[in-house]
Enzyme design. Structure first.
Site, mmCIF file in Angstrom:
data_model
loop_
_atom_site.group_PDB
_atom_site.id
_atom_site.type_symbol
_atom_site.label_atom_id
_atom_site.label_comp_id
_atom_site.label_asym_id
_atom_site.label_seq_id
_atom_site.Cartn_x
_atom_site.Cartn_y
_atom_site.Cartn_z
ATOM 1 N N ASN A 38 6.336 6.830 1.633
ATOM 2 C CA ASN A 38 5.205 7.085 2.521
ATOM 3 C C ASN A 38 4.718 5.731 3.022
ATOM 4 O OD1 ASN A 38 3.003 8.085 3.854
ATOM 5 N ND2 ASN A 38 2.020 8.993 2.064
ATOM 6 N N MET B 211 0.818 -1.203 0.000
ATOM 7 C CA MET B 211 0.000 0.000 0.000
ATOM 8 C C MET B 211 0.857 1.261 0.000
ATOM 9 S SD MET B 211 -3.046 1.101 -0.077
ATOM 10 C CE MET B 211 -4.041 2.532 0.289
ATOM 11 N N CYS B 212 2.120 1.167 0.357
ATOM 12 C CA CYS B 212 2.980 2.346 0.518
ATOM 13 C C CYS B 212 3.158 3.099 -0.796
ATOM 14 C CB CYS B 212 4.348 1.930 1.042
ATOM 15 S SG CYS B 212 4.291 0.933 2.536
ATOM 16 N N GLY B 213 3.560 4.362 -0.691
ATOM 17 C CA GLY B 213 3.899 5.165 -1.855
ATOM 18 C C GLY B 213 5.399 5.344 -1.946
ATOM 19 N N ASN C 225 7.415 -0.920 -1.618
ATOM 20 C CA ASN C 225 5.975 -1.041 -1.426
ATOM 21 C C ASN C 225 5.609 -2.506 -1.567
ATOM 22 O OD1 ASN C 225 3.163 -0.853 -1.418
ATOM 23 N ND2 ASN C 225 3.068 -0.294 -3.580
#
Length: 350
Positions: free
Chosen positions: A173, A1-3, A199
């Site tokens: 992120n 899910m990370c950016g 990610n």
């Protein structure tokens, strides 16, 4: 899910961190506010020949004394200071970020370590595994990682990221899943000049961890991404593989695909899979790696996590989302999505 996002100017023209802060913040829906960070290369030209060690200290007492003593056993501290920060409402300062500029001594290394990189790797492993209250989270030359628990814009403002100018930038992120949200668990993860933003999830972490620990690395930071940095150091630095070959080892073709390749290509891929079977990474992932010579982006063999590439002249961008790339460079050209497992490599122009 990370950016995730990565950027390189192949001519080493530097840009400040204000744009990557904006770009990473556009992907806030990919994070949870539990961690964000940046890596920048080319930011310490006045100390370019020294290792820039960034350390989280729980306090500046006993733990710092132990780190100082360890560094002095192996070389010279030419300068040290607290990393400048600005208080942010969204960040609780639970650690003191500190930086050393350090040079291993040939006399102290003699008969013990083969290279300066080996000395620094040993120091990082020793501190992170055995010095309570201290974590070395960045250890390369002329580069640095800046990370904390918080949203991208808060972390950027905390470290005054716009004050740094670099020719490579990485940003991350975080949305933690199987590991806790803490400052050391935020990305990028770094060892020497390798920095990783990731990610997804490395489901082969246990196998990969045992493999790198067989070569002296110590996984002590409670997240699967740590092992990716050590795999790149092992295969890229110690074994001397090209970036293309490292990616081929970490995200190799399936056996069925290898069987359909021309004979010589099939033989090479079989040899890589057999030699580096324990380095193969399973699971859904997209990764960007910063190095001393450029950046590398790739995904898992099925591409279960997104990765987008953009180019404009001498600049190459790799990100989870096209919108983040266009925030960095509205004039970006040649935007495309690479194939699963395909290495995207940006190198400096000689």
């Amino acid at each position: 899910m990370c950016g995730i996002i990565g950027f390189i100017d192949r001519t080493k023209s530097r840009m400040d961190g204000s744009s990557i802060k904006v770009a990473l913040s556009l992907m806030n829906e990919r994070g949870s506010g539990d961690g964000a960070g940046y890596a920048a290369y080319g930011i310490y030209p006045e100390y370019a020949d020294y290792y820039a060690l960034h350390v989280f200290f729980d306090n500046l007492g006993e733990s710092k004394k132990k780190v100082d003593e360890l560094l002095e056993q192996w070389g010279i501290i030419v300068h040290q200071e607290e990393i400048p920060t600005t208080p942010q409402p969204g960040i609780k300062k639970v650690h003191t970020p500190w930086r050393y500029f350090f040079k291993p001594s040939e006399d102290l290394m003699a008969g013990k370590m083969a290279s300066e990189n080996d000395v620094v790797t040993y120091i990082v492993m020793e501190v992170n595994a055995n010095v309570k209250g201290a974590t070395i989270f960045s250890s390369g030359k002329n580069m640095g990682v800046f990370k904390a628990s918080g949203w991208p814009e808060d972390v950027a403002n905390f470290y005054r990221i716009e004050d740094y100018k670099g020719y490579i930038w990485l940003g991350h992120n975080r949305y933690p899943t199987n590991s806790p949200g803490w400052w050391g668990g935020a990305h990028p993860f770094n060892l020497l000049n390798w920095s990783v933003v990731h990610n997804g999830e490395i489901t082969s972490y246990g196998t990969n961890q045992r493999y790198v620990e067989g070569y002296g690395y110590k996984c002590s930071l409670f997240t699967d991404t740590e092992v990716v940095a050590y795999l790149f150091d092992l295969l890229g630095r110690q074994h001397g593989l090209s970036y293309e070959m490292v990616v081929k080892a970490l995200a190799p073709p399936f056996w069925d695909d290898i069987d359909r390749m021309p004979e010589k290509e099939a033989e090479l891929n079989k040899a890589v899979r057999l030699t580096y079977g324990s380095a193969l990474m399973n699971g859904p992932f997209a990764i960007v790696v910063g190095t001393e010579n450029g950046i590398v982006g790739f995904t898992d063999r099925i591409k279960l996590r997104p990765l987008v590439v953009g180019e404009n002249g001498n600049r190459l961008y790799i990100s989870s989302e096209e919108s983040a790339i266009r925030a960095l460079d509205p004039e970006v050209k040649n935007v495309y999505t690479p194939r699963a497992g395909e290495p995207i490599i940006g190198r400096f122009i000689e």
